[in-house]
Design an enzyme around this catalytic site. Structure first.
Site, short mmCIF file in Angstrom:
data_model
loop_
_atom_site.label_atom_id
_atom_site.label_comp_id
_atom_site.label_asym_id
_atom_site.label_seq_id
_atom_site.Cartn_x
_atom_site.Cartn_y
_atom_site.Cartn_z
N TYR A 144 54.59 7.90 -70.89
CA TYR A 144 55.75 8.29 -71.70
C TYR A 144 55.88 9.81 -71.79
O TYR A 144 56.98 10.33 -71.98
CB TYR A 144 55.63 7.74 -73.12
CG TYR A 144 56.14 6.34 -73.32
CD1 TYR A 144 55.64 5.29 -72.57
CD2 TYR A 144 57.10 6.07 -74.28
CE1 TYR A 144 56.10 4.00 -72.77
CE2 TYR A 144 57.57 4.79 -74.49
CZ TYR A 144 57.06 3.76 -73.73
OH TYR A 144 57.52 2.49 -73.94
N LYS A 190 44.64 -1.34 -65.99
CA LYS A 190 44.90 -1.74 -64.60
C LYS A 190 43.90 -0.99 -63.73
O LYS A 190 44.26 -0.26 -62.81
CB LYS A 190 46.36 -1.43 -64.25
CG LYS A 190 46.83 -2.00 -62.92
CD LYS A 190 47.00 -3.51 -62.91
CE LYS A 190 47.33 -3.97 -61.51
NZ LYS A 190 47.36 -5.46 -61.40
N ASP A 223 47.89 -7.64 -66.17
CA ASP A 223 48.62 -8.83 -65.71
C ASP A 223 47.96 -10.10 -66.27
O ASP A 223 48.64 -10.99 -66.80
CB ASP A 223 48.75 -8.87 -64.17
CG ASP A 223 47.47 -8.52 -63.43
OD1 ASP A 223 46.45 -8.19 -64.08
OD2 ASP A 223 47.48 -8.60 -62.18
N ASP A 247 53.60 -1.29 -75.19
CA ASP A 247 55.02 -1.55 -75.45
C ASP A 247 55.39 -2.93 -74.93
O ASP A 247 56.01 -3.74 -75.64
CB ASP A 247 55.87 -0.47 -74.76
CG ASP A 247 57.36 -0.71 -74.95
OD1 ASP A 247 57.77 -0.97 -76.09
OD2 ASP A 247 58.10 -0.64 -73.95
N ASP A 251 56.12 -6.83 -77.24
CA ASP A 251 57.32 -7.68 -77.22
C ASP A 251 56.97 -9.09 -76.73
O ASP A 251 57.49 -10.09 -77.23
CB ASP A 251 58.41 -7.10 -76.31
CG ASP A 251 59.38 -6.17 -77.05
OD1 ASP A 251 58.93 -5.49 -78.00
OD2 ASP A 251 60.56 -6.12 -76.67
C1 IPM Z 1 59.20 0.61 -79.18
C2 IPM Z 1 60.41 1.01 -78.36
C3 IPM Z 1 60.30 2.48 -77.97
C4 IPM Z 1 59.07 2.63 -77.08
C5 IPM Z 1 61.53 3.09 -77.28
C6 IPM Z 1 62.78 2.89 -78.07
C7 IPM Z 1 61.33 4.56 -77.02
O1 IPM Z 1 60.57 0.18 -77.26
O2 IPM Z 1 58.96 1.23 -80.24
O3 IPM Z 1 58.52 -0.35 -78.81
O4 IPM Z 1 59.14 2.35 -75.87
O5 IPM Z 1 58.03 3.03 -77.61
MN MN Z 2 59.26 -1.57 -77.33
#
Ligand code: IPM
Ligand code: MN
Ligand code: NAD
Length: 362
Positions: A144, A190, A223, A247, A251
């Site tokens: 990042y 990885k 993975d 990240d 999710d």
């Molecule tokens: C998160 C989001 C952020 C990230 C984005 C919006 C920059 O996806 O907080 O998970 O990738 O960290």
């Molecule tokens: Mn995110």
């Protein structure tokens, strides 16, 4: 006896950010009033809202206010109307600058499946029930932020890089949490392909050996970790990983309780903590009163815990559990035949529970 008093900067942001933040603030106010401490809140634009107002996703005065606060509560940033801006001008760039400026390198993303919700998951209830894991995501380094980065007409490039020091400090956070939990850390990398991951594995192993030998450490490739998280989520206690993998995996982990709208986070490491849902601005839901405010409300619980208001934190979590057990939920958690409530109705239920149960609870 003097009353504790906190100065909180609230950054609602974009899309559903303001809608869920309003309910989180409602619950924070209810907790403060019911338990007898004070919160002074100051609201500022961030992300797209700040681009519209000041031409900058993180205006200097907003950052200055955050740096002076006891904690920062954020909704979400971003939206299609700003997607064509230069990377550094986008709403997301403001959020990344804020995390960096707060030195909030340790992003804690707990994932629990409340009993009442095992049925909301797209996965089998007997597989997800009882899941209780904590993703410790490195937040101010990795690909990042790595240089060089850029693009020209023919190509684009980014750099994944971590220093020993960055890996050591996030590893310590993970082991410290594991010591308070079930004692197991899974480090995700990885290392079969990337030099950065080889260093990651080496440093995490050394911190384990030298500082936390009584705890359990395992390493998984990212993975495989993605598959195991879905296949056997109860295996995991603390998962520590870099910025990008964290990240993505967080999710993915949202499928366990059934909605991204349930996952809170705390970003710690500097003097001021940042508390925000894992989810984004959900442009598909914005302005409709449909967004699930629980991730924002549970972020308030993490904020209260970080401020040392443990009773308030537990009360807020109890209120969320009670709401879910009573079927008080937004559309993302409803099955066929169930009636979804609005963002505000869910927030009001949780805030009322907090007020009513405060005396019983303390
Ligand atoms: C998160 C989001 C952020 C990230 C984005 C919006 C920059 O996806 O907080 O998970 O990738 O960290
Ligand atoms: Mn995110
Ligand atoms: P998103 O998290 O906004 O939405 C993903 C999916 O989850 C959508 O279907 C959405 O409707 C659903 N969802 C998210 N939050 C929900 C909630 N509280 N209740 C019910 N459903 C919810 O991710 P995206 O669509 O990929 O991104 C949208 C925008 O948000 C982009 O601009 C992205 O950069 C930004 N974003 C910001 C943050 C942040 O501010 N921390 C995090 C992720 C994405």
């Amino acid at each position: 006896m003097s009353t504790a008093s906190y100065h909180i900067v609230v950054l609602p942001g974009d899309g559903i950010g303001p809608e869920v933040t309003q309910e989180a603030v409602r619950v924070l106010e209810a907790a403060a009033e019911a338990l007898g401490f004070q919160v002074h809140m100051e609201t500022h634009p961030v992300g797209g809202a700040a681009i519209e107002a000041f031409g900058d996703p993180l205006p200097e005065p907003v950052l200055a206010a955050c740096l002076k606060a006891d904690a920062v509560l954020l909704g979400a940033v971003g939206g299609p109307q700003w997607d064509n801006l230069d990377r550094s001008q986008r709403p997301e760039a403001g959020l990344l600058r804020l995390r960096k400026a707060l030195e909030a390198y340790a992003n804690l993303r707990p994932v629990e499946v409340p009993e009442a919700l095992a049925n909301a998951s797209p996965l089998r209830p007997e597989l997800v029930a009882g899941t209780n894991l904590l993703i410790v995501r490195e937040l101010t380094g990795g690909i990042y932020f790595g240089e060089p980065r850029g693009r020209n007409g023919q190509m684009a490039w980014n750099t994944m890089r971590y220093t020993r020091e960055e890996i050591e400090r996030i590893a310590r956070v993970a082991f410290q949490w594991a010591a308070r939990r079930r004692g197991r850390v899974t480090s995700v990398d990885k290392a079969n392909v990337l030099e950065v991951s080889q260093l990651w594995r080496e440093v995490v192993s050394r911190v384990h050996r030298e500082e936390f030998p009584e705890l359990e450490l395992e390493h998984l490739y990212v993975d495989n970790a993605a598959m195991q998280l879905v296949r056997n989520p109860r295996h995991f206690d603390v998962v520590v990983t870099g910025n990008l993998f964290g990240d993505i995996l967080s999710d993915l982990a949202a499928t366990l309780p059934g909605s991204l709208g349930l996952l809170p986070s705390a970003s710690l490491g500097g003097r001021v903590g940042l508390f925000e849902p894992v989810h984004g601005s959900a442009p598909d839901l914005a302005g409709q009163g449909k967004a699930n405010p629980m991730a924002a409300i549970l972020s308030v619980a993490m904020l209260l815990e970080a401020l040392g208001q443990d009773v308030a934190a537990r009360l807020v979590r109890r209120a969320v559990d009670a709401a879910l057990a009573e079927g008080v939920k937004t559309a993302d958690l409803c099955r066929a035949g169930e009636t979804p409530l609005s963002t505000e109705a869910v927030g009001r239920y949780v805030a009322n529970f907090v007020r009513q149960q405060a005396t019983v609870f303390t």
